[in-house]
Design an enzyme around this catalytic site. Structure first.
Site, PDB file in Angstrom:
ATOM      1  N   GLY A 156       0.903  -1.580   0.217  1.00 19.05           N
ATOM      2  CA  GLY A 156      -0.014  -0.039   0.018  1.00 19.05           C
ATOM      3  C   GLY A 156       0.814   1.049   0.408  1.00 19.05           C
ATOM      4  N   CYS A 194       2.739   5.128  -3.011  1.00 18.38           N
ATOM      5  CA  CYS A 194       4.430   5.449  -4.104  1.00 18.38           C
ATOM      6  C   CYS A 194       4.177   3.999  -4.785  1.00 18.38           C
ATOM      7  CB  CYS A 194       5.129   4.986  -3.149  1.00 18.38           C
ATOM      8  SG  CYS A 194       5.636   6.294  -2.606  1.00 18.38           S
TER       9      CYS A 194
HETATM   10  C1  UGA Z   1       8.786   3.097  -1.629  1.00 15.99           C
HETATM   11  C2  UGA Z   1      10.241   2.299  -1.842  1.00 15.99           C
HETATM   12  O1  UGA Z   1      10.269   1.814  -1.059  1.00 15.99           O
HETATM   13  C3  UGA Z   1      11.375   3.150  -1.658  1.00 15.99           C
HETATM   14  O2  UGA Z   1      12.563   3.186  -2.398  1.00 15.99           O
HETATM   15  C4  UGA Z   1      10.418   4.957  -2.322  1.00 15.99           C
HETATM   16  O3  UGA Z   1      11.214   6.451  -2.632  1.00 15.99           O
HETATM   17  C5  UGA Z   1       9.408   4.838  -1.910  1.00 15.99           C
HETATM   18  O4  UGA Z   1       8.268   4.123  -2.183  1.00 15.99           O
HETATM   19  C6  UGA Z   1       8.488   6.520  -3.500  1.00 15.99           C
HETATM   20  O5  UGA Z   1       8.979   6.032  -3.908  1.00 15.99           O
HETATM   21  O6  UGA Z   1       9.063   7.867  -2.421  1.00 15.99           O
HETATM   22  P1  UGA Z   1       7.377   3.556   0.932  1.00 15.99           P
HETATM   23  O7  UGA Z   1       6.300   3.289   0.267  1.00 15.99           O
HETATM   24  O8  UGA Z   1       7.532   5.189   2.101  1.00 15.99           O
HETATM   25  O9  UGA Z   1       8.979   3.297  -0.221  1.00 15.99           O
HETATM   26  O10 UGA Z   1       7.081   2.254   1.459  1.00 15.99           O
HETATM   27  P2  UGA Z   1       8.111   0.714   1.670  1.00 15.99           P
HETATM   28  O11 UGA Z   1       8.726   0.897   2.672  1.00 15.99           O
HETATM   29  O12 UGA Z   1       8.894   0.184   0.501  1.00 15.99           O
HETATM   30  O13 UGA Z   1       6.676  -0.061   1.231  1.00 15.99           O
HETATM   31  C7  UGA Z   1       5.866  -0.492   0.986  1.00 15.99           C
HETATM   32  C8  UGA Z   1       4.374  -1.402   1.068  1.00 15.99           C
HETATM   33  O14 UGA Z   1       4.617  -2.207   0.865  1.00 15.99           O
HETATM   34  C9  UGA Z   1       4.052  -1.258   2.362  1.00 15.99           C
HETATM   35  O15 UGA Z   1       2.218  -1.108   2.269  1.00 15.99           O
HETATM   36  C10 UGA Z   1       4.695  -2.177   2.952  1.00 15.99           C
HETATM   37  O16 UGA Z   1       3.841  -2.990   3.821  1.00 15.99           O
HETATM   38  C11 UGA Z   1       4.365  -3.431   1.815  1.00 15.99           C
HETATM   39  N1  UGA Z   1       5.615  -4.122   1.887  1.00 15.99           N
HETATM   40  C12 UGA Z   1       6.594  -4.023   1.878  1.00 15.99           C
HETATM   41  C13 UGA Z   1       5.244  -5.817   1.620  1.00 15.99           C
HETATM   42  O17 UGA Z   1       4.257  -6.253   1.804  1.00 15.99           O
HETATM   43  N2  UGA Z   1       6.355  -6.654   2.336  1.00 15.99           N
HETATM   44  C14 UGA Z   1       7.558  -6.348   1.833  1.00 15.99           C
HETATM   45  O18 UGA Z   1       8.300  -7.511   2.131  1.00 15.99           O
HETATM   46  C15 UGA Z   1       8.186  -5.364   1.600  1.00 15.99           C
END
Ligand code: UGA
Length: 479
Positions: A264, A267
């Site tokens: 979610g 991004c």
């Molecule tokens: C993401 C990217 O990780 C950053 O590198 C990027 O700069 C950013 O988008 C952006 O484009 O501005 P972010 O959206 O803050 O960062 O969060 P993430 O930590 O990447 O997580 C995104 C989603 O994936 C969350 O809902 C998280 O719960 C989910 N997720 C993440 C999973 O379901 N499994 C995982 O193994 C990792």
């Protein structure tokens, strides 16, 4: 020291502005929203981001960072202007670039000397060139011949650890079309030469694509592991073990292989849609990204099915939800699975009581008829089921005996796999997580061989011993 104006004081603009000031540049963060600027001038950050307040405060105090709603003055004073405005999704998934072009137009209308216009917001490939043409045409209308450059410098900041990501990046991407622009941008990030951070110098188009390709690849990893989780539920495997073993292969890497309710936030959902949209428009549709989006949508609905499987019809049921932000360490609820899931459960007649350490205020703006609790335990009081939607650390160490005593029915749907299925069952819960079956074939009818393998799911080599023949949490989805 470079004089920089950052247009847009959202999450990217503010973290970048404060970070660049911390590197010794003179930065003005500009926003047309005067209330926001007034808040920032009072030293308050309009959203929750770990340690950002400290960096802002330090740089304001030391005179390198300021806030203003006077766009024209900021444009004229700076040589480098970073565009960090919003690019919300449009009707067909394409990024809405009106704010980007609006900012570029204003720069072109107001500039009186050389400007380096740097695109920070995530924009489809080709936007840099459109900005270039727009500025050229406005300057031509003005009858002015003023030199300028356009560059792309995508950010890779994760919410919740954005400051750390800014200070210690894996790489810096500098997309330019001229040596001057490359020289200025390299100078801004000079401090990274010291610790040898890889600096990718490339064209604007490649830089634009690097951002989308990176986010879409990470989103694909998540959808892939979620499909493997669903397969584990069907065939009797444990996705945590599968992911760990996969990730130990350096070519695969262990990050972003956590199965759950789907990705979610502001991004991944937006960027995958935009990449799919502009790939189609370019005549090169991305089947992989399309599938990633589709799998993600289905994964959310699957969480609802898990709740139903556990408690039956949701009509009149009291459901406790822990976690509302799209991930821990942030109060951002944009495209949060928790919010979606609550709405879906309410549609089926459930009454929801929720708790989140920081995101309740923001969630309240998105939700109706949800009761917000003071802490986890007040949330679960009298609940027919508990849904763990976000993996905040404090949810990992709940007092299980207390939980059991407070709940009406001991049913837990752990969308983030933060508890051990065996521990939860031993504690007396009916527990469902994502893709974690501990199934072993029933050997009770067979003569004792003395060699039945009992350790079937251990992620750390210790514990994880299950009785042969047990069919446990995560399996048993009705087909
Ligand atoms: C993401 C990217 O990780 C950053 O590198 C990027 O700069 C950013 O988008 C952006 O484009 O501005 P972010 O959206 O803050 O960062 O969060 P993430 O930590 O990447 O997580 C995104 C989603 O994936 C969350 O809902 C998280 O719960 C989910 N997720 C993440 C999973 O379901 N499994 C995982 O193994 C990792």
């Amino acid at each position: 020291m470079e004089k920089i104006a950052v247009l847009g004081t959202g999450y990217v603009g503010l973290v970048t502005g404060a970070g660049l000031a911390d590197f010794g540049n003179e930065v003005t963060c500009v926003d047309l929203d005067e209330t926001k600027i007034a808040t920032l001038k009072q030293g308050k950050i309009p959203f929750y981001e770990f340690s950002l307040g400290e960096v802002v405060e330090r740089n304001v105090r030391e005179g390198r960072l300021s806030f203003s709603s006077d766009l024209i003055a900021a444009i004229r004073a700076a040589r480098t202007i970073l565009i960090a405005v919003g690019t919300p999704p449009g009707a067909k998934g394409e990024a809405d670039l009106s704010q980007v072009f609006g900012a570029a137009r204003t720069i072109a209308e107001q500039m009186t000397s050389y400007k380096l216009i740097v695109q920070k917001s995530t924009v489809p490939v080709g936007t840099g060139e459109k900005v270039l043409r727009l500025v050229e045409s406005v300057l031509a209308e003005r009858g002015k011949s003023i030199a300028f450059d356009v560059a792309s410098n995508p950010e890779f900041l994760r919410e919740g650890s954005a400051v750390e990501d800014f200070m210690r990046p894996d790489r810096i991407v500098i997309g330019t079309w001229s040596p001057k622009a490359e020289h200025i941008l390299s100078g801004i990030y000079q401090r990274f030469y010291l610790n040898e951070t890889p600096m990718i110098r490339t064209t604007v188009q490649s830089a634009e694509l690097i951002k989308y390709a990176s986010n879409a690849f990470l989103a694909t990893k998540i959808s892939f592991i979620n499909e493997m989780a669903n397969l584990c539920e069907a065939v009797g495997g444990d996705v945590k073990v599968v992911a760990r073993a996969m990730g130990l292969d350096g070519r695969i890497g262990r990050k972003f292989l956590h199965a759950g309710p789907g990705y979610g936030g502001s991004c991944f959902p937006k960027d995958t849609l935009a990449l799919a949209s502009f790939s189609r428009a370019a005549g090169e549709p991305s089947k992989i990204v399309e599938a990633t989006i589709d799998v993600n949508k289905r994964q959310r609905r699957r969480m609802l099915e898990k709740v139903r499987d556990l408690v039956g019809s949701l009509s009149g049921k009291e459901i406790a939800v822990l976690g509302l932000s799209f991930k821990p360490q942030t109060d951002d609820v944009r495209d949060s699975v928790a919010i979606d899931l609550i709405k879906l459960m309410q549609k089926e007649g459930a009454n929801v009581r929720a708790f989140d350490p920081v995101a309740m205020e923001r969630a309240a703006a998105e939700l109706r008829k949800v009761e917000f609790a003071e802490d986890s335990y007040s949330a679960v009081k009298g609940a027919d089921a508990l849904v763990i939607a976000t993996e905040w650390n404090e949810f990992r160490t709940l007092d299980l005996t207390k939980l059991l005593r407070l709940m009406r029915q001991p049913a837990v749907v752990d969308c983030r796999n933060i508890y051990d299925p065996a521990t939860m069952e031993q504690a007396g819960f009916r527990y469902v997580s994502v893709g974690r079956s501990t199934y072993v074939p029933d050997r009770s009818g067979a003569p004792a061989s003395g060699g039945v393998k009992k350790v079937i799911a251990s992620t750390n080599g210790a514990g994880g011993k299950k009785k042969a023949g047990a069919r446990r949490a995560g399996v048993g989805r009705k087909k």
